[in-house]
Enzyme design. Structure first.
Site, PDB file in Angstrom:
ATOM      1  N   GLN A  60       0.823  -1.213   0.000  1.00 16.41           N
ATOM      2  CA  GLN A  60       0.000   0.000   0.000  1.00 16.41           C
ATOM      3  C   GLN A  60       0.858   1.264   0.000  1.00 16.41           C
ATOM      4  O   GLN A  60       0.356   2.352  -0.275  1.00 16.41           O
ATOM      5  CB  GLN A  60      -0.930   0.023   1.228  1.00 16.41           C
ATOM      6  CG  GLN A  60      -2.001  -1.048   1.178  1.00 16.41           C
ATOM      7  CD  GLN A  60      -2.905  -0.988   2.385  1.00 16.41           C
ATOM      8  OE1 GLN A  60      -2.567  -1.511   3.444  1.00 16.41           O
ATOM      9  NE2 GLN A  60      -4.038  -0.325   2.246  1.00 16.41           N
ATOM     10  N   CYS A  82     -10.731   0.297   3.265  1.00 16.03           N
ATOM     11  CA  CYS A  82      -9.327   0.101   2.876  1.00 16.03           C
ATOM     12  C   CYS A  82      -8.706   1.469   2.671  1.00 16.03           C
ATOM     13  O   CYS A  82      -9.277   2.326   1.987  1.00 16.03           O
ATOM     14  CB  CYS A  82      -9.263  -0.710   1.583  1.00 16.03           C
ATOM     15  SG  CYS A  82      -7.580  -1.052   1.049  1.00 16.03           S
ATOM     16  N   HIS A 129      -7.172  -9.211   6.033  1.00 20.44           N
ATOM     17  CA  HIS A 129      -7.198  -8.114   5.052  1.00 20.44           C
ATOM     18  C   HIS A 129      -5.757  -7.731   4.666  1.00 20.44           C
ATOM     19  O   HIS A 129      -5.451  -7.550   3.486  1.00 20.44           O
ATOM     20  CB  HIS A 129      -7.948  -6.936   5.691  1.00 20.44           C
ATOM     21  CG  HIS A 129      -8.057  -5.709   4.859  1.00 20.44           C
ATOM     22  ND1 HIS A 129      -9.260  -5.232   4.379  1.00 20.44           N
ATOM     23  CD2 HIS A 129      -7.118  -4.817   4.431  1.00 20.44           C
ATOM     24  CE1 HIS A 129      -9.053  -4.121   3.696  1.00 20.44           C
ATOM     25  NE2 HIS A 129      -7.752  -3.839   3.711  1.00 20.44           N
ATOM     26  N   HIS A 167      -3.516  -8.149   1.110  1.00 21.42           N
ATOM     27  CA  HIS A 167      -2.762  -7.102   0.391  1.00 21.42           C
ATOM     28  C   HIS A 167      -1.421  -7.648  -0.092  1.00 21.42           C
ATOM     29  O   HIS A 167      -0.949  -7.306  -1.178  1.00 21.42           O
ATOM     30  CB  HIS A 167      -2.486  -5.908   1.315  1.00 21.42           C
ATOM     31  CG  HIS A 167      -3.574  -4.873   1.328  1.00 21.42           C
ATOM     32  ND1 HIS A 167      -3.993  -4.213   0.197  1.00 21.42           N
ATOM     33  CD2 HIS A 167      -4.307  -4.356   2.358  1.00 21.42           C
ATOM     34  CE1 HIS A 167      -4.951  -3.346   0.528  1.00 21.42           C
ATOM     35  NE2 HIS A 167      -5.166  -3.415   1.827  1.00 21.42           N
TER      36      HIS A 167
HETATM   37  O1  K1U Z   1      -5.205  -2.252   5.072  1.00 19.29           O
HETATM   38  C1  K1U Z   1      -5.946  -1.272   5.104  1.00 19.29           C
HETATM   39  O2  K1U Z   1      -6.368  -0.770   4.079  1.00 19.29           O
HETATM   40  C2  K1U Z   1      -6.344  -0.714   6.434  1.00 19.29           C
HETATM   41  C3  K1U Z   1      -7.781  -1.020   6.792  1.00 19.29           C
HETATM   42  C4  K1U Z   1      -7.815  -2.320   7.552  1.00 19.29           C
HETATM   43  C5  K1U Z   1      -9.156  -2.923   7.830  1.00 19.29           C
HETATM   44  C6  K1U Z   1     -10.268  -2.180   8.136  1.00 19.29           C
HETATM   45  C7  K1U Z   1     -11.478  -2.798   8.411  1.00 19.29           C
HETATM   46  C8  K1U Z   1     -11.569  -4.154   8.412  1.00 19.29           C
HETATM   47  C9  K1U Z   1     -10.465  -4.892   8.084  1.00 19.29           C
HETATM   48  C10 K1U Z   1      -9.258  -4.263   7.808  1.00 19.29           C
HETATM   49  C11 K1U Z   1      -8.273   0.127   7.645  1.00 19.29           C
HETATM   50  O3  K1U Z   1      -7.822   0.357   8.699  1.00 19.29           O
HETATM   51  S1  K1U Z   1      -9.497   1.107   6.959  1.00 19.29           S
HETATM   52  C12 K1U Z   1     -10.044   2.093   8.339  1.00 19.29           C
HETATM   53  C13 K1U Z   1     -11.228   1.428   8.912  1.00 19.29           C
HETATM   54  O4  K1U Z   1     -12.071   1.109   8.116  1.00 19.29           O
HETATM   55  C14 K1U Z   1     -11.411   1.109  10.337  1.00 19.29           C
HETATM   56  C15 K1U Z   1     -10.825   1.836  11.325  1.00 19.29           C
HETATM   57  C16 K1U Z   1     -11.058   1.488  12.647  1.00 19.29           C
HETATM   58  C17 K1U Z   1     -11.880   0.434  12.979  1.00 19.29           C
HETATM   59  C18 K1U Z   1     -12.480  -0.303  11.970  1.00 19.29           C
HETATM   60  C19 K1U Z   1     -12.256   0.057  10.645  1.00 19.29           C
HETATM   61 ZN    ZN Z   2      -6.676  -2.394   2.696  1.00 23.44          ZN
END
Ligand code: K1U
Ligand code: ZN
Length: 161
Positions: free
Chosen positions: A28, A65, A107, A111
């Site tokens: 990323q 994401c 997740h 990636h």
């Molecule tokens: O890898 C990434 O893009 C980061 C992503 C990870 C993720 C979020 C939600 C579920 C699984 C994995 C993020 O952090 S996006 C931000 C977000 O959506 C979030 C932030 C805090 C709590 C929950 C979600």
């Molecule tokens: Zn992601």
């Protein structure tokens, strides 16, 4: 782990915290290392060369994401997993995770395999997620990597003819 990789993990945590994310994988930020960082409830974790060695259960949950901000979708993931990886010091460890931590680790590991959460959505939901991103991406120029003409032509590091 080399000093360069330590610096990369520090930079990745900083990027993740400033974007208010809970995870971030090296691809990323334009890097090819099989490395990701995760932090849920002040528990920073670095995983290098991770492998999921056990998984159980399944539940749908909403995901976002940092690479395609403002796009969300429900994804089925294992609810409990065991990950084998190297830590920041290059030592092997195993981590058992459930719920949001398990989801986030899956997740991030996706990636590292070039997979995004939208790849799990139905055709229609994926199309609508991509349409939303198309309409919003101008607001996130830092998320768009412009390829030099040589790379587009498939010449990586070779001299242009
Ligand atoms: O890898 C990434 O893009 C980061 C992503 C990870 C993720 C979020 C939600 C579920 C699984 C994995 C993020 O952090 S996006 C931000 C977000 O959506 C979030 C932030 C805090 C709590 C929950 C979600
Ligand atoms: Zn992601």
């Amino acid at each position: 782990m080399t000093a360069e990789l330590r610096r990369l993990t520090d930079d990745m945590f900083e990027t993740m915290y400033s974007a208010k994310g809970i995870g971030l994988a090296a691809p990323q930020v334009g890097r090819t290392e099989r490395l990701a960082v995760v932090d849920i409830e002040n528990n920073p974790i670095v995983i290098v060369n991770p492998e999921i060695i056990l998984s159980e259960g399944s539940a749908k949950g909403e995901e976002g994401c940092l690479s395609i901000p403002e796009v969300f979708g429900d994804v089925d993931r294992a609810t409990g997993i065991t990950v084998r990886a190297l830590n920041r010091d290059g030592e092997p460890f195993e981590l058992e995770a459930t719920d949001l931590l398990a989801r986030c680790l899956q997740h991030e590991i996706d990636h590292l395999h070039g997979k995004l959460f939208i790849d799990y959505l139905s055709f229609l939901k994926r199309r609508s997620a991509l349409a939303k991103w198309e309409s919003m991406k101008k607001d996130f120029p830092q998320n768009l990597r412009k390829l030099p003409p040589d790379e587009i032509a498939g010449r990586h590091g070779e001299e242009a003819l």
